[in-house]
Design a protein around this motif. Structure first.
Motif, PDB file in Angstrom:
ATOM      1  N   VAL A   1       1.054  -1.167  -0.042  1.00 53.16           N
ATOM      2  CA  VAL A   1       0.160   0.077   0.012  1.00 53.16           C
ATOM      3  C   VAL A   1       0.902   1.236   0.064  1.00 53.16           C
ATOM      4  N   GLU A   2       0.832   1.973  -0.950  1.00 55.97           N
ATOM      5  CA  GLU A   2       1.741   3.442  -1.209  1.00 55.97           C
ATOM      6  C   GLU A   2       0.624   4.469  -1.347  1.00 55.97           C
ATOM      7  N   ARG A   3       0.871   5.406  -0.388  1.00 56.02           N
ATOM      8  CA  ARG A   3       0.074   6.648  -0.563  1.00 56.02           C
ATOM      9  C   ARG A   3       0.723   7.718  -1.592  1.00 56.02           C
TER      10      ARG A   3
ATOM     11  N   GLY B   1      13.046   0.255   8.315  1.00 62.01           N
ATOM     12  CA  GLY B   1      13.426   1.357   7.529  1.00 62.01           C
ATOM     13  C   GLY B   1      13.558   2.588   8.586  1.00 62.01           C
ATOM     14  N   ASP B   2      13.315   3.905   7.917  1.00 61.51           N
ATOM     15  CA  ASP B   2      13.570   5.009   8.434  1.00 61.51           C
ATOM     16  C   ASP B   2      12.440   5.200   9.900  1.00 61.51           C
ATOM     17  N   VAL B   3      11.479   4.434   9.837  1.00 61.64           N
ATOM     18  CA  VAL B   3      10.196   4.574  10.720  1.00 61.64           C
ATOM     19  C   VAL B   3      10.900   4.062  12.151  1.00 61.64           C
TER      20      VAL B   3
ATOM     21  N   GLY C   1      14.713  11.754  -2.375  1.00 66.49           N
ATOM     22  CA  GLY C   1      15.826  11.680  -1.490  1.00 66.49           C
ATOM     23  C   GLY C   1      17.033  11.381  -2.180  1.00 66.49           C
ATOM     24  N   THR C   2      17.582  10.107  -1.690  1.00 70.68           N
ATOM     25  CA  THR C   2      18.671   9.499  -2.151  1.00 70.68           C
ATOM     26  C   THR C   2      18.856   9.782  -3.689  1.00 70.68           C
ATOM     27  N   ILE C   3      18.183   9.127  -4.572  1.00 76.62           N
ATOM     28  CA  ILE C   3      18.469   9.014  -5.858  1.00 76.62           C
ATOM     29  C   ILE C   3      18.525  10.432  -6.449  1.00 76.62           C
TER      30      ILE C   3
ATOM     31  N   LEU D   1      19.179   4.801   6.616  1.00 72.18           N
ATOM     32  CA  LEU D   1      20.007   4.704   5.448  1.00 72.18           C
ATOM     33  C   LEU D   1      19.185   3.949   4.517  1.00 72.18           C
ATOM     34  N   ALA D   2      19.510   4.274   3.232  1.00 76.45           N
ATOM     35  CA  ALA D   2      18.621   3.140   2.211  1.00 76.45           C
ATOM     36  C   ALA D   2      19.056   1.893   2.303  1.00 76.45           C
ATOM     37  N   ALA D   3      20.332   1.509   2.456  1.00 74.65           N
ATOM     38  CA  ALA D   3      20.787   0.202   2.325  1.00 74.65           C
ATOM     39  C   ALA D   3      20.395  -0.473   3.511  1.00 74.65           C
TER      40      ALA D   3
ATOM     41  N   GLU E   1      -3.654   5.421   1.331  1.00 75.39           N
ATOM     42  CA  GLU E   1      -3.100   5.775   2.608  1.00 75.39           C
ATOM     43  C   GLU E   1      -3.583   4.713   3.467  1.00 75.39           C
ATOM     44  N   GLY E   2      -2.598   3.811   4.086  1.00 74.76           N
ATOM     45  CA  GLY E   2      -2.987   2.763   5.007  1.00 74.76           C
ATOM     46  C   GLY E   2      -3.199   3.253   6.335  1.00 74.76           C
ATOM     47  N   SER E   3      -4.041   2.712   7.367  1.00 72.01           N
ATOM     48  CA  SER E   3      -4.086   2.784   8.658  1.00 72.01           C
ATOM     49  C   SER E   3      -4.670   1.674   9.250  1.00 72.01           C
TER      50      SER E   3
ATOM     51  N   SER F   1      19.139  13.339  -5.155  1.00 74.75           N
ATOM     52  CA  SER F   1      20.380  14.117  -4.572  1.00 74.75           C
ATOM     53  C   SER F   1      21.626  13.581  -5.006  1.00 74.75           C
ATOM     54  N   LYS F   2      21.847  12.320  -5.172  1.00 75.34           N
ATOM     55  CA  LYS F   2      22.881  11.965  -5.642  1.00 75.34           C
ATOM     56  C   LYS F   2      23.061  11.894  -7.063  1.00 75.34           C
ATOM     57  N   THR F   3      22.260  12.105  -7.901  1.00 80.75           N
ATOM     58  CA  THR F   3      22.117  12.290  -9.319  1.00 80.75           C
ATOM     59  C   THR F   3      22.633  13.637  -9.635  1.00 80.75           C
TER      60      THR F   3
HETATM   61  C1  FAD Z   1      17.585  14.331   0.730  1.00 84.53           C
HETATM   62  C2  FAD Z   1      17.836  12.977   1.205  1.00 84.53           C
HETATM   63  C3  FAD Z   1      19.007  12.470   0.871  1.00 84.53           C
HETATM   64  C4  FAD Z   1      19.247  11.078   1.232  1.00 84.53           C
HETATM   65  N1  FAD Z   1      20.548  10.413   0.797  1.00 84.53           N
HETATM   66  C5  FAD Z   1      20.571   9.252   1.093  1.00 84.53           C
HETATM   67  C6  FAD Z   1      21.951   8.509   0.799  1.00 84.53           C
HETATM   68  O1  FAD Z   1      22.595   9.174  -0.098  1.00 84.53           O
HETATM   69  N2  FAD Z   1      22.211   7.461   0.918  1.00 84.53           N
HETATM   70  C7  FAD Z   1      21.328   6.581   2.045  1.00 84.53           C
HETATM   71  O2  FAD Z   1      21.461   5.451   2.234  1.00 84.53           O
HETATM   72  N3  FAD Z   1      20.319   7.362   2.493  1.00 84.53           N
HETATM   73  C8  FAD Z   1      19.803   8.346   2.058  1.00 84.53           C
HETATM   74  N4  FAD Z   1      18.659   8.967   2.404  1.00 84.53           N
HETATM   75  C9  FAD Z   1      17.788   8.343   3.221  1.00 84.53           C
HETATM   76  C10 FAD Z   1      16.996   7.381   2.722  1.00 84.53           C
HETATM   77  O3  FAD Z   1      16.204   7.985   1.617  1.00 84.53           O
HETATM   78  C11 FAD Z   1      16.144   6.607   3.560  1.00 84.53           C
HETATM   79  O4  FAD Z   1      16.992   6.023   4.612  1.00 84.53           O
HETATM   80  C12 FAD Z   1      15.276   5.588   3.025  1.00 84.53           C
HETATM   81  O5  FAD Z   1      14.512   6.119   2.041  1.00 84.53           O
HETATM   82  C13 FAD Z   1      14.386   4.961   3.918  1.00 84.53           C
HETATM   83  O6  FAD Z   1      13.429   4.095   3.436  1.00 84.53           O
HETATM   84  P1  FAD Z   1      12.020   3.490   4.015  1.00 84.53           P
HETATM   85  O7  FAD Z   1      11.555   2.343   3.101  1.00 84.53           O
HETATM   86  O8  FAD Z   1      12.082   3.394   5.660  1.00 84.53           O
HETATM   87  O9  FAD Z   1      11.154   4.803   3.802  1.00 84.53           O
HETATM   88  P2  FAD Z   1      10.898   5.832   2.568  1.00 84.53           P
HETATM   89  O10 FAD Z   1      11.942   5.791   1.352  1.00 84.53           O
HETATM   90  O11 FAD Z   1      10.668   7.214   3.416  1.00 84.53           O
HETATM   91  O12 FAD Z   1       9.595   5.362   1.959  1.00 84.53           O
HETATM   92  C14 FAD Z   1       8.330   5.437   2.778  1.00 84.53           C
HETATM   93  C15 FAD Z   1       7.166   5.188   1.834  1.00 84.53           C
HETATM   94  O13 FAD Z   1       6.052   5.004   2.646  1.00 84.53           O
HETATM   95  C16 FAD Z   1       4.646   5.738   2.151  1.00 84.53           C
HETATM   96  N5  FAD Z   1       3.798   6.054   3.178  1.00 84.53           N
HETATM   97  C17 FAD Z   1       3.998   6.706   4.358  1.00 84.53           C
HETATM   98  N6  FAD Z   1       2.912   6.757   4.996  1.00 84.53           N
HETATM   99  C18 FAD Z   1       2.083   5.953   4.513  1.00 84.53           C
HETATM  100  C19 FAD Z   1       0.854   5.267   4.650  1.00 84.53           C
HETATM  101  N7  FAD Z   1       0.251   5.473   5.991  1.00 84.53           N
HETATM  102  N8  FAD Z   1       0.204   4.626   3.793  1.00 84.53           N
HETATM  103  C20 FAD Z   1       1.014   4.107   2.724  1.00 84.53           C
HETATM  104  N9  FAD Z   1       2.205   4.560   2.108  1.00 84.53           N
HETATM  105  C21 FAD Z   1       2.627   5.470   3.046  1.00 84.53           C
HETATM  106  C22 FAD Z   1       5.577   6.941   1.656  1.00 84.53           C
HETATM  107  O14 FAD Z   1       4.767   7.645   0.651  1.00 84.53           O
HETATM  108  C23 FAD Z   1       6.954   6.504   1.052  1.00 84.53           C
HETATM  109  O15 FAD Z   1       6.837   6.299  -0.106  1.00 84.53           O
HETATM  110  C24 FAD Z   1      18.299  10.557   1.939  1.00 84.53           C
HETATM  111  C25 FAD Z   1      17.169  11.016   2.499  1.00 84.53           C
HETATM  112  C26 FAD Z   1      16.920  12.345   2.106  1.00 84.53           C
HETATM  113  C27 FAD Z   1      15.805  12.904   2.270  1.00 84.53           C
END
Ligand code: FAD
Length: 468
Positions: A34-36, A315-317, A48-50, A323-325, A116-118, A52-54
């Motif tokens: 589910v992606e909002r 992930g970030d939550v 974010g990552t992609i 970090l992405a990796a 948007e999921g809840s 800014s790095k590009t």
């Molecule tokens: C500017 C910037 C540069 C970055 N550069 C780097 C880098 O160079 N290297 C690196 O490792 N990391 C980098 N990061 C961090 C990296 O982007 C994150 O660590 C990574 O994206 C986290 O992945 P995630 O899957 O936890 O969340 P996210 O990538 O944030 O994805 C979460 C997804 O959940 C969706 N969502 C949210 N709430 C709901 C809901 N209720 N229902 C449905 N969907 C929902 C959102 O729309 C989003 O698409 C950067 C971040 C930023 C902001």
């Protein structure tokens, strides 16, 4: 399991959600993502990552930065670089990565719904539909929360997306400003500050801490700080922002940032990079029996399982290291645990890549941490300029530092600043992962001429320091 429509519902399609979904689909589970957002791939791919790095690659190329050591500071590929020049490179890469994500999910039979999921309860998700009206309800045996983060909005900073930006919308700038205030000297703030500075924008970087990037080795941060100043970045460290105002006059609009010390900084634009919060506000986690902390983050155990058995978060939550990796790996491991797949849970040995100009990367502890922990260590250093490859590529500022245990000679850390740091670090990471010693670098042979040779030079330097 048959009582639920899906074996797994994943909330969010960023790196964590994507990898959780693919892992579960690989063992033929019925998976729904589910992606909002309007696109797949999360903050990582869309804003974010992609991007800014590009953009960084475009900056390095067009500004001729990498060639300055050879052809002089005035060398440029393009005299007047516009934002369109930069986005010309960014847009196709982002589109391609979104397409790859969509294709991978499709190929593996994952259902994707834009909503948007809840939570309604631990097994039931309400989906507020984005491409159609109304709501739908779905049930799942397991849930992975991978909703990532959103920009922390500070009421004293009017982020209007036209003069004052966040990292989510900075690339929607219509043209390059002459001057930019960057508030927040964390990774994102430093990365954008260095990119804009390399384009000739006059940057002021403000942070309330006395040094940038406190989790990075002090010697490396010192080198970065020096390079930022060389690029005419004004650093205001140890300073707090009191207010940010939009000033309009007949000629133009600009941003005034007032510091608590009374200083005023007037620039054409500002970027507020003061942190991100878990995107958990709309999740209604209480209905699932969960709670978030004051930064909207969820707590998990070593298997990325929340306090409610069938609900995982990745992930970030869940916070550090964000970090992405690591998010990808956490998502995969969450799905492994949810469906009983054996996996190795040891992601603590991960590298950091900081895409400032010059770039920084490290794996292992900093000198400051080792000192605090009373570990007897020695260091070995190599400057890129001592290495043939450093001369060839014209990087005279890069350096690599090894840290190893004085007695056992076990490698403890590698810290690098300079060209290729984010790739070079993986050599050190592999040796660390295999619990290797500093001697490995002396005993091995690297391609010549390469920057990897720095490992050998640094190892010789370190071992020499052991001899009185
Ligand atoms: C500017 C910037 C540069 C970055 N550069 C780097 C880098 O160079 N290297 C690196 O490792 N990391 C980098 N990061 C961090 C990296 O982007 C994150 O660590 C990574 O994206 C986290 O992945 P995630 O899957 O936890 O969340 P996210 O990538 O944030 O994805 C979460 C997804 O959940 C969706 N969502 C949210 N709430 C709901 C809901 N209720 N229902 C449905 N969907 C929902 C959102 O729309 C989003 O698409 C950067 C971040 C930023 C902001």
């Amino acid at each position: 399991m048959g009582q639920y429509e899906f074996d797994l519902v994943v909330l969010g399609s960023g790196p964590a959600g994507h990898h959780a979904a693919i892992q579960a689909a690989k063992i033929r589970k019925r998976v729904l993502v589910v992606e909002r957002g309007a696109t797949l791939g999360g903050v990582c791919i869309s804003i974010g990552t992609i991007p800014s790095k590009t953009m960084r690659e475009a900056v390095l190329y067009l500004s001729g930065y990498k060639e300055h050591g050879i052809y002089g500071e005035s060398y440029k590929v393009k005299e007047r670089i516009t934002l369109q020049d930069l986005l010309f490179r960014v847009d196709p890469v982002v589109r391609h990565e979104i397409d790859v994500t969509r294709h991978q999910l499709q190929r593996n039979g994952v259902t994707v719904i834009r909503a948007e999921g809840s939570f309604v309860d631990p097994h039931t998700i309400r989906m507020a539909m984005r491409d159609e009206h109304g709501e739908r309800i779905v049930t799942a045996d397991k849930v992975v929360i991978a909703v990532g983060t959103e920009v922390a909005r500070d009421p004293s900073m009017p982020m209007d997306g036209s003069s004052v930006f966040s990292s989510d919308d900075i690339l929607t700038l219509d043209e390059l400003p002459q001057s930019l205030t960057v508030i927040g000297g964390g990774v994102i703030g430093c990365e954008y500050a260095s990119m804009f500075a390399a384009l000739g924008v006059r940057v002021t970087l403000i942070d309330m801490r006395q040094r940038l990037l406190p989790f990075v080795d002090a010697e490396i941060v010192e080198a970065l700080t020096y390079q930022l100043r060389e690029r005419r970045v004004t650093l205001r460290l140890g300073e707090k922002v009191a207010k940010v105002e939009l000033i309009e006059n007949s000629a133009a609009r600009h941003v005034r940032t007032t510091l608590q010390s009374g200083k005023q900084i007037d620039t054409e634009k500002a970027l507020c990079s003061t942190g991100r919060l878990g995107a958990s506000r709309q999740l209604n986690v209480a209905a699932a029996g969960l709670a978030v902390d004051e930064r909207g983050r969820l707590k998990v155990n070593e298997f990325y399982q929340t306090a409610v058995d069938n609900i995982y978060a990745a992930g970030d939550v869940i916070g550090f290291p964000s970090l992405a990796a690591t998010s990808m790996e956490q998502g995969r491991l969450a799905a492994c645990h949810a469906f009983g797949i054996a996996a190795k849970y040891a992601p603590e040995l991960f590298p950091y890549g900081i895409y400032t100009i010059p770039e920084i990367s490290f794996v292992g502890r900093t000198e400051e941490e080792l000192t605090e922990q009373g570990v007897p260590y020695e260091i070995g250093k190599a400057q890129y300029r001592e290495i043939a490859r450093g001369q060839i590529v014209g990087d005279s500022i890069g350096r690599l530092k090894l840290i190893f245990h004085r007695e056992s000679r076990d490698l403890l850390a590698v810290h690098i600043i300079g060209e290729g740091a984010v790739e070079l670090v993986h050599i050190g990471q592999a040796v660390l992962g295999m619990k290797g010693k500093v001697d490995y670098f002396v005993d091995t042979v690297f391609n010549y001429p390469t920057l990897a040779e720095c490992y050998k030079t640094a190892a010789f330097d370190g071992i020499n320091r052991l001899q009185f």
